[in-house]
Design a protein around this motif. Structure first.
Motif, PDB file in Angstrom:
ATOM      1  N   UNK A  57       0.822  -1.206   0.000  1.00  0.00           N
ATOM      2  CA  UNK A  57       0.000   0.000   0.000  1.00  0.00           C
ATOM      3  C   UNK A  57       0.858   1.259   0.000  1.00  0.00           C
ATOM      4  N   UNK A  58       0.310   2.311  -0.572  1.00  0.00           N
ATOM      5  CA  UNK A  58       0.941   3.630  -0.572  1.00  0.00           C
ATOM      6  C   UNK A  58      -0.139   4.624  -0.188  1.00  0.00           C
ATOM      7  N   UNK A  59       0.206   5.541   0.709  1.00  0.00           N
ATOM      8  CA  UNK A  59      -0.733   6.566   1.168  1.00  0.00           C
ATOM      9  C   UNK A  59      -0.141   7.958   0.981  1.00  0.00           C
ATOM     10  N   UNK A  60      -0.996   8.915   0.694  1.00  0.00           N
ATOM     11  CA  UNK A  60      -0.577  10.305   0.746  1.00  0.00           C
ATOM     12  C   UNK A  60      -0.283  10.661   2.194  1.00  0.00           C
ATOM     13  N   UNK A  61       0.702  11.530   2.390  1.00  0.00           N
ATOM     14  CA  UNK A  61       1.077  11.923   3.763  1.00  0.00           C
ATOM     15  C   UNK A  61      -0.114  12.498   4.523  1.00  0.00           C
ATOM     16  N   UNK A  62      -0.987  13.184   3.817  1.00  0.00           N
ATOM     17  CA  UNK A  62      -2.099  13.874   4.468  1.00  0.00           C
ATOM     18  C   UNK A  62      -3.150  12.925   5.044  1.00  0.00           C
ATOM     19  N   UNK A  63      -3.127  11.651   4.624  1.00  0.00           N
ATOM     20  CA  UNK A  63      -4.151  10.717   5.107  1.00  0.00           C
ATOM     21  C   UNK A  63      -3.566   9.577   5.928  1.00  0.00           C
ATOM     22  N   UNK A  64      -2.245   9.503   6.029  1.00  0.00           N
ATOM     23  CA  UNK A  64      -1.625   8.413   6.785  1.00  0.00           C
ATOM     24  C   UNK A  64      -2.122   8.397   8.230  1.00  0.00           C
ATOM     25  N   UNK A  65      -2.457   7.199   8.692  1.00  0.00           N
ATOM     26  CA  UNK A  65      -2.944   7.058  10.054  1.00  0.00           C
ATOM     27  C   UNK A  65      -4.437   7.293  10.200  1.00  0.00           C
ATOM     28  N   UNK A  66      -5.075   7.812   9.165  1.00  0.00           N
ATOM     29  CA  UNK A  66      -6.523   8.074   9.220  1.00  0.00           C
ATOM     30  C   UNK A  66      -7.300   7.228   8.211  1.00  0.00           C
ATOM     31  N   UNK A  67      -6.708   6.984   7.050  1.00  0.00           N
ATOM     32  CA  UNK A  67      -7.375   6.228   5.990  1.00  0.00           C
ATOM     33  C   UNK A  67      -6.721   4.856   5.851  1.00  0.00           C
ATOM     34  N   UNK A  68      -7.531   3.867   5.491  1.00  0.00           N
ATOM     35  CA  UNK A  68      -7.026   2.520   5.248  1.00  0.00           C
ATOM     36  C   UNK A  68      -7.617   1.993   3.950  1.00  0.00           C
ATOM     37  N   UNK A  69      -6.737   1.560   3.044  1.00  0.00           N
ATOM     38  CA  UNK A  69      -7.190   0.975   1.786  1.00  0.00           C
ATOM     39  C   UNK A  69      -7.086  -0.547   1.891  1.00  0.00           C
ATOM     40  N   UNK A  79     -11.663  -0.911  -1.175  1.00  0.00           N
ATOM     41  CA  UNK A  79     -12.360  -0.116  -0.166  1.00  0.00           C
ATOM     42  C   UNK A  79     -11.423   0.952   0.383  1.00  0.00           C
ATOM     43  N   UNK A  80     -12.013   2.044   0.835  1.00  0.00           N
ATOM     44  CA  UNK A  80     -11.249   3.078   1.513  1.00  0.00           C
ATOM     45  C   UNK A  80     -11.998   3.446   2.782  1.00  0.00           C
ATOM     46  N   UNK A  81     -11.448   3.033   3.911  1.00  0.00           N
ATOM     47  CA  UNK A  81     -12.015   3.394   5.209  1.00  0.00           C
ATOM     48  C   UNK A  81     -11.409   4.717   5.630  1.00  0.00           C
ATOM     49  N   UNK A  82     -12.253   5.712   5.809  1.00  0.00           N
ATOM     50  CA  UNK A  82     -11.780   7.057   6.134  1.00  0.00           C
ATOM     51  C   UNK A  82     -12.264   7.429   7.529  1.00  0.00           C
ATOM     52  N   UNK A  83     -11.322   7.602   8.442  1.00  0.00           N
ATOM     53  CA  UNK A  83     -11.633   7.981   9.820  1.00  0.00           C
ATOM     54  C   UNK A  83     -11.071   9.360  10.125  1.00  0.00           C
ATOM     55  N   UNK A  84     -11.547   9.947  11.199  1.00  0.00           N
ATOM     56  CA  UNK A  84     -11.062  11.264  11.639  1.00  0.00           C
ATOM     57  C   UNK A  84     -11.068  12.262  10.484  1.00  0.00           C
ATOM     58  N   UNK A  85     -12.167  12.307   9.778  1.00  0.00           N
ATOM     59  CA  UNK A  85     -12.250  13.157   8.590  1.00  0.00           C
ATOM     60  C   UNK A  85     -12.166  14.632   8.944  1.00  0.00           C
ATOM     61  N   UNK A  86     -11.527  15.376   8.052  1.00  0.00           N
ATOM     62  CA  UNK A  86     -11.317  16.813   8.220  1.00  0.00           C
ATOM     63  C   UNK A  86     -11.987  17.559   7.069  1.00  0.00           C
ATOM     64  N   UNK A  87     -12.315  18.819   7.253  1.00  0.00           N
ATOM     65  CA  UNK A  87     -12.902  19.594   6.154  1.00  0.00           C
ATOM     66  C   UNK A  87     -12.037  19.584   4.901  1.00  0.00           C
TER      67      UNK A  87
END
Length: 121
Positions: A57-69, A79-87
């Motif tokens: 897997x590869x993640x953008x720095x801005x979503x690391x630790x919050x999103x899981x593919x 699937x993309x599980x997105x937690x701790x979403x920000x505006x």
């Protein structure tokens, strides 16, 4: 012909969660990788996360630790599980797949139609 169909977008409050799904169908021989990109108004489309057939897997720095593919058992879903979403996560999210079809030589990128994710209170 290959189709990618996304689902799961919507409106969520900051700190909330959403799960995006994408399924690939059509003349598919194999899928080398699948991923998610996003495009906010006035900005270029950017990588969110990708997952290779072997699971890397590869993640953008801005979503690391919050999103899981992740990929489904059938390997033609992602699937993309997105937690701790920000505006600043507000964007249209596009599914992408690098696919070898049964009808064309070589591998090509295919895109879904996009699903809107809005993070707002």
């Amino acid at each position: 012909q290959v189709q990618l169909v996304e689902s799961g977008g919507g409106l969520v409050q900051p700190g909330g969660s959403l799960r995006l799904s994408c399924g690939a169908s059509g003349n598919i021989f194999s899928i080398a990788a699948m991923g998610w990109y996003r495009q906010a108004p006035g900005k270029q489309r950017e990588l969110v996360a990708t997952i290779a057939s072997g699971g890397k897997t590869i993640y953008a720095d801005s979503v690391k630790g919050r999103f899981t593919i992740s990929r489904g058992n059938a390997k033609n879903t992602v699937f993309l599980q997105m937690n701790s979403l920000k505006p600043e996560d507000t964007a249209v999210y596009y599914c992408n797949a690098h696919i070898i079809t049964t009808t064309l030589p070589g591998a090509f990128d295919y895109w879904g139609q996009g699903t809107q994710v809005t993070v707002s209170s």
